[in-house]
Scaffold this motif. Structure first.
Motif, PDB file in Angstrom:
ATOM      1  N   LEU A 274      -3.387  10.174  -2.836  1.00 34.65           N
ATOM      2  CA  LEU A 274      -4.442   9.221  -3.200  1.00 34.65           C
ATOM      3  C   LEU A 274      -4.414   7.996  -2.283  1.00 34.65           C
ATOM      4  O   LEU A 274      -5.462   7.471  -1.885  1.00 34.65           O
ATOM      5  N   GLU A 275      -3.202   7.557  -1.935  1.00 36.65           N
ATOM      6  CA  GLU A 275      -3.068   6.399  -1.040  1.00 36.65           C
ATOM      7  C   GLU A 275      -3.612   6.701   0.359  1.00 36.65           C
ATOM      8  O   GLU A 275      -3.994   5.783   1.090  1.00 36.65           O
ATOM      9  N   SER A 276      -3.671   7.979   0.705  1.00 36.73           N
ATOM     10  CA  SER A 276      -4.159   8.355   2.037  1.00 36.73           C
ATOM     11  C   SER A 276      -5.691   8.389   2.106  1.00 36.73           C
ATOM     12  O   SER A 276      -6.257   8.548   3.181  1.00 36.73           O
ATOM     13  N   ILE A 277      -6.346   8.262   0.954  1.00 32.33           N
ATOM     14  CA  ILE A 277      -7.818   8.223   0.922  1.00 32.33           C
ATOM     15  C   ILE A 277      -8.240   6.762   0.948  1.00 32.33           C
ATOM     16  O   ILE A 277      -7.965   6.020   0.000  1.00 32.33           O
ATOM     17  N   LYS A 278      -8.903   6.336   2.004  1.00 36.75           N
ATOM     18  CA  LYS A 278      -9.161   4.904   2.208  1.00 36.75           C
ATOM     19  C   LYS A 278     -10.048   4.302   1.125  1.00 36.75           C
ATOM     20  O   LYS A 278      -9.961   3.106   0.846  1.00 36.75           O
ATOM     21  N   GLU A 279     -10.908   5.110   0.509  1.00 32.52           N
ATOM     22  CA  GLU A 279     -11.812   4.582  -0.530  1.00 32.52           C
ATOM     23  C   GLU A 279     -11.112   4.364  -1.872  1.00 32.52           C
ATOM     24  O   GLU A 279     -11.661   3.723  -2.770  1.00 32.52           O
ATOM     25  N   VAL A 280      -9.900   4.891  -2.014  1.00 33.40           N
ATOM     26  CA  VAL A 280      -9.191   4.858  -3.300  1.00 33.40           C
ATOM     27  C   VAL A 280      -8.267   3.647  -3.394  1.00 33.40           C
ATOM     28  O   VAL A 280      -7.559   3.324  -2.446  1.00 33.40           O
ATOM     29  N   LYS A 281      -8.274   3.008  -4.573  1.00 33.74           N
ATOM     30  CA  LYS A 281      -7.353   1.916  -4.871  1.00 33.74           C
ATOM     31  C   LYS A 281      -6.517   2.326  -6.077  1.00 33.74           C
ATOM     32  O   LYS A 281      -7.046   2.608  -7.152  1.00 33.74           O
ATOM     33  N   LEU A 282      -5.204   2.375  -5.893  1.00 33.61           N
ATOM     34  CA  LEU A 282      -4.319   2.748  -7.000  1.00 33.61           C
ATOM     35  C   LEU A 282      -4.149   1.586  -7.966  1.00 33.61           C
ATOM     36  O   LEU A 282      -3.927   0.456  -7.540  1.00 33.61           O
ATOM     37  N   ASN A 283      -4.224   1.866  -9.262  1.00 30.85           N
ATOM     38  CA  ASN A 283      -4.062   0.840 -10.279  1.00 30.85           C
ATOM     39  C   ASN A 283      -2.734   0.945 -11.028  1.00 30.85           C
ATOM     40  O   ASN A 283      -2.206  -0.058 -11.491  1.00 30.85           O
ATOM     41  N   SER A 284      -2.220   2.160 -11.185  1.00 25.80           N
ATOM     42  CA  SER A 284      -0.959   2.335 -11.909  1.00 25.80           C
ATOM     43  C   SER A 284       0.190   1.714 -11.126  1.00 25.80           C
ATOM     44  O   SER A 284       0.240   1.819  -9.890  1.00 25.80           O
ATOM     45  N   PRO A 285       1.133   1.073 -11.813  1.00 24.00           N
ATOM     46  CA  PRO A 285       2.286   0.497 -11.113  1.00 24.00           C
ATOM     47  C   PRO A 285       3.224   1.582 -10.592  1.00 24.00           C
ATOM     48  O   PRO A 285       3.185   2.730 -11.067  1.00 24.00           O
ATOM     49  N   LYS A 286       4.063   1.229  -9.637  1.00 22.84           N
ATOM     50  CA  LYS A 286       5.020   2.197  -9.075  1.00 22.84           C
ATOM     51  C   LYS A 286       5.997   2.685 -10.135  1.00 22.84           C
ATOM     52  O   LYS A 286       6.515   3.791 -10.050  1.00 22.84           O
TER      53      LYS A 286
END
Length: 379
Positions: A274-286
């Protein structure tokens, strides 16, 4: 079909369904009836309660069978509030609770109760200092979920339990619906007085649940009737449901011991992709629970993505299933301080031990393609 909406509900395990059918067929009598068939049903109910207690490492009289998470949360919160209101009318919870906790607390305001909603940081976790500062002489209940159903954030339950233990007149309730079977939580000697578990989140059946009620914790019952379940939850017992949730708990405990690493590996893979898709912003914490990944695609309405994926037989969700048909904004993400373009475009992938890497690869490939198609149409 690739099913990635397990935090909304899980597919019942075949052996759980079988146990429900067998009990419904052979032990259909009312456990309160005094004839031999009723006696046999009662024996099975007592056995189910003992088995549940053994699995959760608590006492049998601390187990109350319910219809699920919403009922369990309401019994715990309203039961404590109404029973102990002479001690005080102050309750502490958080800004990111499930609607069954948040709305239960809100309803008590009409009866003169005061609710303190603790804020959370961007990871969706409370500050222990805020909790300590919120406790007052008239505080009777702290209700905080273990794992958040949208973000997967994990609250420091053991630390909260230690604090709650310092106040003998204060009760501590934990909504453990999303955490059970994924993030271990000891109930005995933990400072937890009440804990909610739901069957349909752990490959059990809808309409089944357990509320752990620590010995000497007194509740005002929401149902009055024949005084079943220690008079906490009157009504003819759902014996087949009770047996089925015990079966589901047993299976889930086995998977937690054997396959937890598998779930973390899936999480790590999915986060990386998901991090490799530029349009995606991760919301869940590590540090999130391994089965829940929340992300946003700003500029694309979440229902558009969900429909595009479902056309390919891939199923994910937006927000909690209990609030997904309401306003577009995620109240949980907003409480974490995320920007509006993310709180209104949030999506949730929630996995079970049954999912595998091949399914996630297909999901990622299709997601990439659907984002590309959407951008082409909009250009």
């Amino acid at each position: 079909m690739i099913y990635l909406d397990n935090s909304a509900t899980t597919k019942p395990a075949p052996s759980v369904l079988k146990s429900f059918e067998q009990v419904s067929t052979a032990f259909f009598a009312n456990p309160s009836s005094i004839h031999p068939m009723g006696g046999e049903a009662e024996k099975l109910l007592i056995q189910a309660k003992r088995q549940a207690a053994d699995l959760l490492q608590v006492e049998p009289n601390e187990i109350v069978f319910t219809s699920g998470g919403t009922e369990g949360n309401n019994i715990a919160i309203k039961g404590i509030a109404l029973e102990h209101q002479n001690r005080g009318k102050h309750i502490i919870t958080t800004d990111i609770e499930h609607p069954s906790v948040y709305n239960a607390c809100e309803s008590l305001k009409k009866l003169g109760f005061e609710i303190t909603y603790l804020p959370v940081n961007q990871s969706g976790v409370i500050d222990i200092v805020d909790l300590k500062n919120a406790i007052r002489e008239d505080t009777i209940l702290i209700s905080i979920m273990h794992v958040n159903n949208e973000m997967g954030s994990i609250q420091p339950i053991h630390e909260i339990g230690k604090i709650a233990n310092q106040y003998p007149k204060l009760f501590f309730h934990v909504d453990h619906v999303q955490g059970f079977g994924k993030i271990p939580l000891d109930l005995a000697d933990s400072g937890i007085d009440l804990c909610t578990i739901s069957g349909h989140k752990i490959h059990g059946l809808k309409g089944t649940g357990i509320l752990y009620v620590k010995q000497r914790t007194t509740l005002f019952p929401l149902f009055h009737g024949g005084e079943q379940e220690q008079a906490i939850r009157s009504g003819t017992e759902n014996l087949a449901g009770a047996v089925s949730i015990v079966k589901a708990i047993r299976l889930m405990k086995e998977k937690e011991k054997k396959d937890q690493l598998h779930l973390y590996e899936l999480q790590q893979y999915l986060v990386r992709e998901l991090e490799s898709i530029k349009e995606v912003k991760l919301n869940s914490p590590k540090e999130a629970a391994p089965h829940i990944i929340n992300f946003s695609i700003p500029g694309i309405k979440p229902e558009v993505i969900i429909h595009m994926l479902s056309d390919e037989d891939i199923f994910i969700s937006t927000k909690s299933a209990c609030s997904s048909k309401k306003t577009d904004e995620s109240k949980i993400l907003a409480a974490c301080g995320l920007s509006e373009d993310r709180t209104t475009s949030a999506l949730r992938v929630s996995m079970s031990y049954e999912n595998n890497k091949e399914e996630l690869k297909r999901f990622i490939n299709v997601l990439r393609e659907k984002i590309r198609q959407f951008k082409e149409v909009m250009e």
